[in-house]
Design a protein around this motif. Structure first.
Motif, PDB file in Angstrom:
ATOM      1  N   LYS A   1       0.845  -1.247   0.038  1.00 26.53           N
ATOM      2  CA  LYS A   1       0.045  -0.018  -0.011  1.00 26.53           C
ATOM      3  C   LYS A   1       0.831   1.322  -0.010  1.00 26.53           C
ATOM      4  CE  LYS A   1      -4.254  -2.137   2.272  1.00 26.53           C
ATOM      5  NZ  LYS A   1      -4.515  -2.437   3.410  1.00 26.53           N
TER       6      LYS A   1
ATOM      7  N   LEU B   1       1.287   4.394  -2.725  1.00 28.55           N
ATOM      8  CA  LEU B   1       1.174   5.993  -2.408  1.00 28.55           C
ATOM      9  C   LEU B   1       2.389   6.690  -2.831  1.00 28.55           C
ATOM     10  CD1 LEU B   1      -0.584   5.720   1.113  1.00 28.55           C
ATOM     11  CD2 LEU B   1      -1.688   6.152  -0.891  1.00 28.55           C
ATOM     12  N   TYR B   2       3.470   6.026  -2.413  1.00 31.52           N
ATOM     13  CA  TYR B   2       4.698   6.748  -2.613  1.00 31.52           C
ATOM     14  C   TYR B   2       5.755   6.063  -3.633  1.00 31.52           C
ATOM     15  CZ  TYR B   2       3.230   8.768   1.750  1.00 31.52           C
ATOM     16  OH  TYR B   2       2.351   9.516   2.878  1.00 31.52           O
TER      17      TYR B   2
ATOM     18  N   ARG C   1      -8.236   1.850   0.582  1.00 32.97           N
ATOM     19  CA  ARG C   1      -7.235   2.528   0.503  1.00 32.97           C
ATOM     20  C   ARG C   1      -7.372   4.228   0.772  1.00 32.97           C
ATOM     21  NH1 ARG C   1      -3.934   0.788  -4.390  1.00 32.97           N
ATOM     22  NH2 ARG C   1      -3.908  -0.910  -3.024  1.00 32.97           N
ATOM     23  N   PHE C   2      -8.457   4.660   0.956  1.00 31.27           N
ATOM     24  CA  PHE C   2      -8.651   6.067   1.241  1.00 31.27           C
ATOM     25  C   PHE C   2      -8.404   6.297   2.482  1.00 31.27           C
ATOM     26  CE2 PHE C   2     -13.071   4.470   2.100  1.00 31.27           C
ATOM     27  CZ  PHE C   2     -13.498   5.421   3.185  1.00 31.27           C
TER      28      PHE C   2
ATOM     29  N   ARG D   1      -4.593   6.329   3.175  1.00 32.10           N
ATOM     30  CA  ARG D   1      -4.255   7.779   2.623  1.00 32.10           C
ATOM     31  C   ARG D   1      -4.355   8.507   3.669  1.00 32.10           C
ATOM     32  NH1 ARG D   1      -2.842   8.970  -2.504  1.00 32.10           N
ATOM     33  NH2 ARG D   1      -3.915   7.298  -3.313  1.00 32.10           N
ATOM     34  N   HIS D   2      -5.429   8.595   4.260  1.00 28.58           N
ATOM     35  CA  HIS D   2      -5.703   9.742   5.641  1.00 28.58           C
ATOM     36  C   HIS D   2      -4.666   9.474   6.647  1.00 28.58           C
ATOM     37  CE1 HIS D   2      -7.559  11.926   8.529  1.00 28.58           C
ATOM     38  NE2 HIS D   2      -7.532  10.898   9.405  1.00 28.58           N
TER      39      HIS D   2
ATOM     40  N   ALA E   1      -1.757   7.881   6.471  1.00 28.64           N
ATOM     41  CA  ALA E   1      -0.481   8.211   5.731  1.00 28.64           C
ATOM     42  C   ALA E   1      -0.088   9.647   5.611  1.00 28.64           C
ATOM     43  CB  ALA E   1      -0.451   7.680   4.266  1.00 28.64           C
ATOM     44  N   ARG E   2      -1.105  10.666   5.809  1.00 29.37           N
ATOM     45  CA  ARG E   2      -0.696  11.989   5.542  1.00 29.37           C
ATOM     46  C   ARG E   2       0.017  12.395   6.925  1.00 29.37           C
ATOM     47  NH1 ARG E   2      -5.414  12.535   2.413  1.00 29.37           N
ATOM     48  NH2 ARG E   2      -6.533  13.052   4.136  1.00 29.37           N
TER      49      ARG E   2
END
Length: 457
Positions: free
Chosen positions: A28, A32-33, A351-352, A355-356, A358-359
């Motif tokens: 994952k 993202l990166y 995934r969303f 992503r939250h 991960a920020r």
């Protein structure tokens, strides 16, 4: 960049090798990166290697333990699984000779590669001649498909089979996994297992909600150096005499591993990243790999707190005690932090949601990896003995503000051939370690305080 604890391998009766929570997290993060972090195993040879030898080595790797791809599944909550790779990146042979003072730059440049876990393009072998008649070799791997132990296993198997015909079924590749005879049925069964694991993990997390880990320090906002928008972390490599290293550790009531941890905490303190008497969180990876283990990632981590006092050496006796306490705590689920029990839940989150999180996720402020006497097992290529073997994580070039936002600190990776210590150090805080030279100066001062004599690459 989140520390996780690997679960035991789950392989059903038909050889399905499911992704673990570690694999899933790295997959994952890759989505993202991209390749923000890769692993590198590198060799220095004083003599020229025949390109045909490296071609054979590459062919065995392409049929071995690293040659795996992620097979997605459509059944909700069922885990993806590993299958043999369908592709591999070709061997790269740079024709331009590399000078001694260009060596670290060449090794770092090999991290510029695009991996694809869905096809199995998750590793790349490259080589170059040196101006002194030697050869540099680099194997860069994606953390999605292998940790350090997996790389060493795959490389050792490939080197042992150089005189044989590459065969996926005969070597380490046979552990990768196979397609289930009835994919729908197998995935439905796994989905049920995962839902039960989620429920069990939530109950365990509630029971251990009072267990806490050492806290990390907030990264000071200042100074803010005038740096370009894209930045490459400082990455010096140093060699030291193992006997001298162990003597310094013993002299100060510590261990080989404790001295490594003390050096990492000392460098971070000297950089100004933390203040006097600060408790530095040090994360210590520990391999859980067993014989015949099919997992791509099989590493756990122990977090400890190390006190930094300006002008003093880190207390090695205190470090030893902290490591013992952490190891004891992490062997008991009742004293394992709640977040670690929630790994099955992490795997089913959309995934969303990831992503939250991960920020706001933060990288380790100090990560110290002791790979032990690993270099000796992979140093020989058909009679050619490497003069040095390097194994390290590579934090790739990225946005300068990204490094500041995730508050990444310093990373040390220790390995030895039984005589010489090779220490790879990465300073990824752009305002504390703006250049390789700046980090090298801090290292020299820290080594001097312990009576160690470094030899920098």
């Amino acid at each position: 960049m989140t520390r996780t604890i690997s679960t035991p391998p789950v392989i059903d009766g038909v050889g399905v090798n499911r992704l673990t929570a570690d694999d899933d997290l790295f997959l994952k993060l890759h989505s993202l990166y991209g390749n923000a972090l890769v692993n590198q195993l590198a060799w220095r040879f004083d003599e020229a290697l025949d390109p045909e030898l490296l071609t054979r080595f590459h062919a065995h790797l392409a049929e071995g333990f690293l040659a795996r791809r992620v097979q997605p599944v459509r059944v909700p909550f069922a885990r993806p699984y590993w299958l043999p790779a369908t592709e591999s990146l070709p061997l790269v042979w740079d024709s331009a000779p590399v000078a001694d003072d260009e060596m670290l730059d060449w090794y770092f440049a090999q991290s510029r590669v695009d991996f694809d876990p869905t096809t199995g393009q998750v590793w790349r072998l490259s080589a170059a001649p040196t101006t002194t008649g030697g050869t540099l070799v680099s194997l860069v791997t994606s953390h999605v498909a292998s940790d350090g132990g997996a790389v060493l296993f795959a490389v050792g198997d490939a080197l042992a089979r150089l005189d044989e015909r590459p065969d996926f079924a005969a070597g380490s590749g046979q552990l990768v996994g196979t397609e289930p005879r009835n994919p729908l049925s197998a995935n439905l069964i796994d989905a049920g297992r995962q839902l039960r694991a989620v429920a069990k993990g939530i109950r365990a997390a509630i029971a251990t909600r009072g267990v806490v880990e050492p806290e990390r320090n907030l990264r000071p906002e200042l100074p803010l150096l005038p740096l370009p928008n894209r930045w490459s972390p400082a990455d010096p490599v140093v060699q030291l005499d193992l006997t001298e290293w162990n003597a310094a550790a013993t002299r100060h009531s510590g261990t080989t591993n404790g001295l490594l941890i003390a050096l990492g905490a000392g460098i971070l303190g000297r950089s100004g990243r933390v203040g006097d008497t600060a408790g530095i969180r040090v994360d210590i990876p520990h391999s859980m790999r067993t014989s015949g283990d099919p997992r791509a990632n099989a590493t756990t981590g122990l977090p400890i707190s190390v006190t930094y006092r300006a002008g003093e050496r880190i207390d090695l006796a205190a470090v030893r005690s902290a490591v013992k306490r952490a190891a004891t705590a992490y062997r008991d689920p009742a004293t394992t932090p709640a977040l670690q029990h929630l790994q099955p839940l992490q795997m089913v989150l959309p995934r969303f949601v990831l992503r939250h999180f991960a920020r706001t996720a933060k990288a380790p402020e100090c990560l110290c990896t002791n790979l032990g006497e690993t270099a000796s097992g992979v140093a020989d290529f058909a009679g050619h003995h490497a003069s040095a073997v390097l194994m390290r994580p590579v934090v790739c070039t990225n946005d300068t503000d990204m490094f500041r936002r995730v508050e990444v600190g310093v990373n040390l990776s220790f390995s030895t051939d039984g005589h010489t210590v090779t220490l790879a150090v990465t300073g990824a805080d752009p305002d504390r370690f703006p250049s390789r030279a700046a980090l090298r100066e801090l290292l020299s001062t820290e080594f001097e305080s312990w009576g160690l004599t470094p030899s920098f690459w």
